[in-house]
Scaffold this active site. Structure first.
Site, PDB file in Angstrom:
ATOM      1  N   SER A  69      25.240  34.691  97.612  1.00 34.36           N
ATOM      2  CA  SER A  69      24.230  34.322  96.846  1.00 34.36           C
ATOM      3  C   SER A  69      22.982  35.062  96.983  1.00 34.36           C
ATOM      4  CB  SER A  69      24.103  32.895  96.461  1.00 34.36           C
ATOM      5  OG  SER A  69      23.422  32.458  95.210  1.00 34.36           O
ATOM      6  N   ASP A 284      19.525  35.816  90.942  1.00 39.51           N
ATOM      7  CA  ASP A 284      19.851  35.696  92.343  1.00 39.51           C
ATOM      8  C   ASP A 284      21.010  36.968  92.566  1.00 39.51           C
ATOM      9  OD1 ASP A 284      21.844  34.333  91.239  1.00 39.51           O
ATOM     10  OD2 ASP A 284      21.842  33.126  92.971  1.00 39.51           O
ATOM     11  N   ASP A 286      24.243  36.831  93.189  1.00 37.54           N
ATOM     12  CA  ASP A 286      25.500  36.745  92.496  1.00 37.54           C
ATOM     13  C   ASP A 286      25.171  36.354  91.000  1.00 37.54           C
ATOM     14  OD1 ASP A 286      24.782  34.135  92.984  1.00 37.54           O
ATOM     15  OD2 ASP A 286      26.874  33.634  93.660  1.00 37.54           O
ATOM     16  N   ALA A 379      16.087  22.774  90.117  1.00 32.84           N
ATOM     17  CA  ALA A 379      14.689  23.471  90.004  1.00 32.84           C
ATOM     18  C   ALA A 379      14.806  24.835  90.390  1.00 32.84           C
ATOM     19  CB  ALA A 379      13.659  22.787  90.973  1.00 32.84           C
ATOM     20  N   PRO A 507      18.221  17.028 105.031  1.00 36.52           N
ATOM     21  CA  PRO A 507      18.937  18.060 106.029  1.00 36.52           C
ATOM     22  C   PRO A 507      19.513  19.154 105.003  1.00 36.52           C
ATOM     23  CG  PRO A 507      20.780  16.329 105.836  1.00 36.52           C
ATOM     24  CD  PRO A 507      19.332  15.733 104.842  1.00 36.52           C
ATOM     25  N   GLY A 509      22.373  22.124 104.389  1.00 39.84           N
ATOM     26  CA  GLY A 509      23.960  21.881 104.332  1.00 39.84           C
ATOM     27  C   GLY A 509      24.594  22.863 105.409  1.00 39.84           C
ATOM     28  N   ARG A 515      14.629  19.978 105.157  1.00 37.37           N
ATOM     29  CA  ARG A 515      13.761  20.415 104.238  1.00 37.37           C
ATOM     30  C   ARG A 515      12.925  19.400 103.717  1.00 37.37           C
ATOM     31  NH1 ARG A 515      15.783  25.407 103.605  1.00 37.37           N
ATOM     32  NH2 ARG A 515      18.007  25.570 103.629  1.00 37.37           N
TER      33      ARG A 515
END
Length: 552
Positions: A69, A284, A286, A379, A507, A509, A515
């Site tokens: 991605s 983005d 992909d 978002a 957290p 992934g 974050r």
């Protein structure tokens, strides 16, 4: 009972051709696996094996997409696509993790274990696995490893080559619905979207303040390649000016361009002209997420992210639904990252129910299924709209209902055409772009009128490197921190200091990072709140490196 020969052959081939060379532990998460491409060869082969087992268990076509991605080029990744185009069922994620990490000598046992756990008895079925890849230099080799894994268990790999992630999801659904959703090829994908777009748009290409031109940043990825086919099919109905398509711009995937770059840096991508008040968008690597933006007369940058796309779509769908006269349940799903101003606008101004889900489209998609019409967007610009079978049946019935007015029947027909414009299987940057352009055209809006619906609260994202991200646990769609003890109390206390203050932590992934999101009434307050919360995370959750600095 399953045929043992096939998976013993798979084990032997794995040991010979795709041995596990890395010791690092990989975890299958929302984005599947993502890491350095050099560490993924054995993982790709094993995901080919797992896809065959999943396909035999579900008695359906399964997809495998090779992509990372918005990550930079040294990375790559892989994700499995389930029969209805959704992400891999969450209960199978631990199996994917186990397959990826088990030592070569235990791979055969693991295959046996899964077969027994799910009572897979049709091990001789030649199930189809559709495989796609993005434009990274490592993707062809890694996709071959997937196909080898499929063949090793006597599955049938169908390699679609370079495609967007949403296209692969689309192909899976088309095959599993016996083409009822569409033709399972790129030509069918483009035809379905562009025919619907042009049918709604008609021959009036410019309307009110809307002009049929958009500047498109392809992130030098697969979205740059595929938009060329779409542009040709659209003709004069929408003029797409392409940039960062490996010819104009940097030429390097996701480097200083693409949706994630624009969203994170709040600035124009490299290579795009900064013409004032011109509608621009970025996808983005992909092409499963999109954001819009523009620069105003004073040269200031304005971002129209996933929250803005979601509110635009929800408002339009509500209007169209009211025109049909049909009673259906419309709702919108957000994550904790959604700007508080967008949530207030949706619930207070649009009177559309809002639900929250954990980060990751698989969580939002699941929550959106609770509605007849479920709009969901993160978002970051990743999202779509999904429609229940009940919705489609009622709309079809409405097109021929004698008790309906002609206007109501036409509204039902338009609604069905709009559904064809939307890739319901997953967030699709190309489909979402056409949806946004359709709505703006219908309203006769320029991009500043779209933005004027509400004013975003200033917000700030930060990240804190920690020894172990698993010390952070959350609840309530990641809006409340459960551990470490006292961290949530500290967050609440800090947020209460600032007007309209809100903050949460979660957290990562995929890596040992926490974050931090914060928003407040002013930019200065949002920046300070984010830094203060980040410092508390550093202190209470085992931060490493230099502690966050509080702006003065």
């Amino acid at each position: 009972m399953a045929n043992n020969n096939s998976y013993r052959t798979a084990y032997a081939f794995a040991r010979e051709m795709y041995p596990k060379k890395t010791k690092s532990h990989l975890q299958y998460g929302t984005a599947g696996f993502r890491t350095k491409a050099t560490d993924l060869e054995h993982v790709m082969y094993r995901m080919g094996l797992l896809a065959v087992l999943r396909a035999r268990y579900k008695k359906s076509v399964i997809g495998v997409m090779v992509t990372a991605s918005h990550n930079p080029e040294p990375d790559n990744g892989v994700k499995l696509v389930d029969p209805h185009g959704e992400m891999l069922e969450q209960s199978w994620e631990p199996w994917a993790t186990k397959f990826a990490n088990v030592i070569d000598e235990k791979l055969e046992d693991t295959i046996n274990e899964l077969i027994k756990a799910f009572d897979i008895t049709n091990m001789n079925d030649r199930v189809e696995i559709v495989v796609g890849k993005d434009t990274r230099p490592s993707s062809p080799h890694l996709a071959k490893a997937v196909c080898d894994g499929v063949l090793a268990l006597s599955g049938k790999p169908i390699d679609y080559g370079i495609v967007t992630t949403p296209q692969l999801h689309y192909f899976v659904v088309c095959k599993n619905t016996n083409r009822a959703y569409g033709q399972p090829n790129e030509e069918g994908y483009y035809a379905k979207l562009t025919n619907a777009f042009k049918k709604i748009r008609g021959t009036e290409y410019t309307k009110g303040n809307y002009h049929n031109r958009v500047v498109y940043d392809g992130a030098n990825g697969v979205g740059a390649k595929k938009i060329k086919y779409l542009k040709e099919a659209l003709g004069d109905s929408l003029k797409v000016d392409m940039y960062n398509d490996e010819i104009i711009g940097s030429g390097k995937l996701n480097y200083m361009c693409g949706a994630d770059y624009v969203k994170s840096h709040q600035t124009f991508p490299n290579g795009l002209p900064k013409d004032k008040n011109v509608r621009c968008c970025s996808v983005d690597g992909d092409a499963d997420r999109i954001v819009y933006y523009y620069t105003d007369d004073d040269g200031l940058f304005h971002l129209m992210d996933g929250d803005r796309i979601a509110t635009l779509a929800a408002a339009y769908l509500k209007e169209l639904l009211q025109q049909t006269g049909i009673e259906l349940n419309l709702g919108l799903v957000q994550t904790a990252y959604a700007n508080g101003a967008s949530t207030d606008y949706i619930s207070s101004e649009l009177n559309v129910p809002v639900a929250f889900a954990s980060t990751g489209v698989k969580h939002l998609h699941h929550q959106a299924l609770n509605y007849d019409i479920g709009v969901y967007f993160e978002a970051n610009g990743h999202g779509t709209v999904i429609f229940s079978q009940n919705t489609k049946e009622k709309l079809r019935a409405g097109t021929r209902c004698n008790s309906f007015t002609e206007d109501q029947r036409q509204a039902c027909s338009k609604f069905l055409t709009l559904i064809d414009l939307i890739n319901e299987t997953v967030g699709d940057a190309i489909s979402d772009m056409l949806l946004v352009e359709t709505i703006l055209h219908e309203k006769g809006w320029d991009i500043s009128q779209w933005e004027a619906c509400y004013t975003d609260l200033p917000n700030r994202l930060m990240k804190v490197t920690v020894k172990d991200r698993n010390v952070i646990t959350t609840t309530d769609a990641e809006r409340i921190c459960l551990t470490p003890q006292d961290l949530q109390d500290e967050i609440d206390s800090l947020a209460a200091k600032y007007p309209k203050g809100r903050s949460f932590v979660r957290p990562s992934g995929t890596e040992d990072i926490v974050r931090v999101y914060a928003e407040a009434g002013t930019t200065a307050d949002a920046d300070k709140l984010a830094a203060e919360v980040a410092l508390k995370v550093f202190e209470l959750a085992g931060g490493i490196g230099a502690p966050p600095e509080i702006p003065q």
